[in-house]
Design an enzyme around this catalytic site. Structure first.
Site, PDB file in Angstrom:
ATOM      1  CG  LEU A 248      -1.826   1.239   1.272  1.00 51.95           C
ATOM      2  CD1 LEU A 248      -2.681   1.635   0.391  1.00 51.95           C
ATOM      3  CD2 LEU A 248      -2.565   0.877   2.703  1.00 51.95           C
ATOM      4  CD  GLU A 249       5.885   2.906   3.279  1.00 52.94           C
ATOM      5  OE1 GLU A 249       5.771   2.165   4.185  1.00 52.94           O
ATOM      6  OE2 GLU A 249       7.291   3.609   3.206  1.00 52.94           O
ATOM      7  NE  ARG A 250       7.942  -1.000  -1.635  1.00 53.57           N
ATOM      8  CZ  ARG A 250       8.670  -2.062  -0.963  1.00 53.57           C
ATOM      9  NH1 ARG A 250       8.105  -3.132  -1.488  1.00 53.57           N
ATOM     10  NH2 ARG A 250       9.299  -2.070  -0.299  1.00 53.57           N
ATOM     11  CB  ALA A 253       5.311   6.075  -2.932  1.00 54.48           C
TER      12      ALA A 253
END
Ligand SMILES: Cc1cc2nc3c(=O)[nH]c(=O)nc-3n(C[C@H](O)[C@H](O)[C@H](O)COP(=O)(O)OP(=O)(O)OC[C@H]3O[C@@H](n4cnc5c(N)ncnc54)[C@H](O)[C@@H]3O)c2cc1C
Length: 385
Positions: A248-250, A253
């Site tokens: 999810l973080e990627r 980003a």
């Protein structure tokens, strides 16, 4: 927006969110940038608009909206053109609190996730250490069981903690130690949610090239006492949760980078259509028109790749490679677009006060934070080769 991924409801949400961000947030961003801080009220403002819990369960104050509402929100956050602000808000809602949702129990969600969604508590994520960034499995910060009660004592250092000064709690990765020789590897990594004002926590601000309104801190833990109830998930499952949450973080980003690209291209498009050189607008010169057209087509390709990764994620499908590809493509493109757009502004683009110079500084971080481009390539190679 004409896209298979967005419904009329998501489009209407995007329009409302863009208006809200432009009217209530954008007018303050320059001041926050020069003050090098974002006031706590900003989290509260976003919470009142329901933006801090779009994808979280209603039991904890979230709105349980389909994931493409988050996709639209993250792109709009990026379009504000102030990466420091979007960094602070995305770490809060799509990085730190993700661990509470994935691994936290009901009590932990009530204690930390709910107030974070309501904008009453600010969240940070402390994984990176001075000697361990890309290689998460080499962290040294450790937790030891105390002889009295169900407690642990945490000791060690964390680096580059976004929201580190503003935060009320930090989701912190530590190595569980039994007091024998220092262990290595990923098997004994655990996650604790640590109150940022607990005795033994020292937070020191660090100065950065860009992202000025976002506070970033080095954090020292000196025998910080935490209860068993602050351990997220079972003992020694931290590495598993970190790898899971990184997807999810990627995606986040990549979406934020796409928003920033839109912002930079819009600045350049307007300037190129206004400024005249050699008797015509800059955009009237074919080399510039074609450069912008090229960047726009790369942007569209990166956007469709990112939407596809987001769709896979929203369907609960494995998307390790696609998330890494999306992050790699979008953040590297943002660096290129920022540089090319600054070029279109000529000397005016190089002035500190020029918005495009801020984008130039800020986008540089995208290929480093949340997993570097080299690590993204390594993940893709490992998955695909
Ligand atoms: C402003 C800012 C905010 C941040 N916010 C947070 C946060 O909130 N929480 C958090 O935990 N972290 C945060 N980070 C840390 C960030 O995620 C790390 O900086 C990043 O993961 C890289 O780690 P490192 O800096 O230790 O670099 P290193 O891991 O030391 O890497 C140095 C260089 O070596 C390359 N490299 C490493 N391994 C390989 C390999 N196997 N093959 C080829 N090349 C390799 C890297 O790509 C890089 O170019 C933040 C960083 C910054 C600058």
């Amino acid at each position: 927006m004409n896209s298979i991924y967005f419904s009329p409801e998501t489009d209407a949400f995007r329009v409302r969110t863009r208006r809200f961000l432009c009217e209530r947030i954008a007018p303050h961003l320059e001041a926050w940038e020069s003050e090098r801080r974002i006031p706590r009220d900003a989290w509260k403002l976003l919470a009142e608009e329901g933006l801090l819990g779009l994808h979280y369960p209603s039991a904890y104050g979230g709105r349980e909206l389909p994931f493409f509402h988050s996709v639209a929100y993250l792109e709009e956050l990026g379009r504000l053109g102030h990466s420091g602000f979007r960094g602070a808000m995305s770490v809060h809602s799509y990085m730190a609190t993700t661990y509470l949702q994935l691994a936290g129990d009901h009590h932990q969600k009530l204690e930390y996730l709910k107030p974070a969604i309501q904008g009453d508590k600010i969240a940070a994520l402390a994984i990176t250490e001075p000697q361990a960034g890309s290689d998460v499995s080499s962290i040294r910060c450790e937790a030891r069981a105390m002889s009295v009660g169900d407690r642990y004592s945490i000791r060690g250092s964390k680096a580059f903690v976004t929201n580190g000064l503003n935060a009320d709690f930090m989701v912190t990765a530590v190595r569980m130690s039994d007091g024998s020789a220092a262990s290595t590897g990923s098997g004994d990594i655990c996650l604790f949610v640590v109150d940022a004002r607990a005795p033994g926590v020292t937070r020191t601000p660090v100065e950065k090239v860009g992202w000025h309104c976002s506070d970033t801190a080095s954090v020292q833990f000196e025998d910080v006492v935490v209860e068993t109830g602050q351990l997220l998930g079972r003992r020694n499952t931290g590495f598993f949760w970190i790898m899971k949450a990184f997807q999810l973080e990627r995606i986040a980003a990549a979406l934020l980078a796409l928003g920033e690209i839109d912002y930079a291209l819009e600045l350049a498009r307007r300037y190129a259509n206004e400024r005249e050189v050699f008797g015509k607008t800059i955009a009237g010169h074919q080399v510039i028109r074609h450069r912008l057209a090229e960047l726009m087509s790369h942007t569209e390709a990166a956007r469709q790749l990112t939407y596809h990764a987001a769709w896979l994620h929203s369907q609960g499908k494995s998307a390790v490679s696609q998330c890494a590809m999306a992050k790699l493509r979008a953040t590297e493109l943002a660096v290129e677009v920022a540089g090319q757009c600054l070029q279109i502004f000529g000397g005016h683009g190089y002035l500190s006060e020029a918005p495009i110079s801020r984008v130039f500084r800020d986008t540089r971080l995208g290929t480093i934070a949340g997993g570097t481009s080299e690590i993204m390539r390594e993940i893709i190679a490992e998955t695909e080769l």
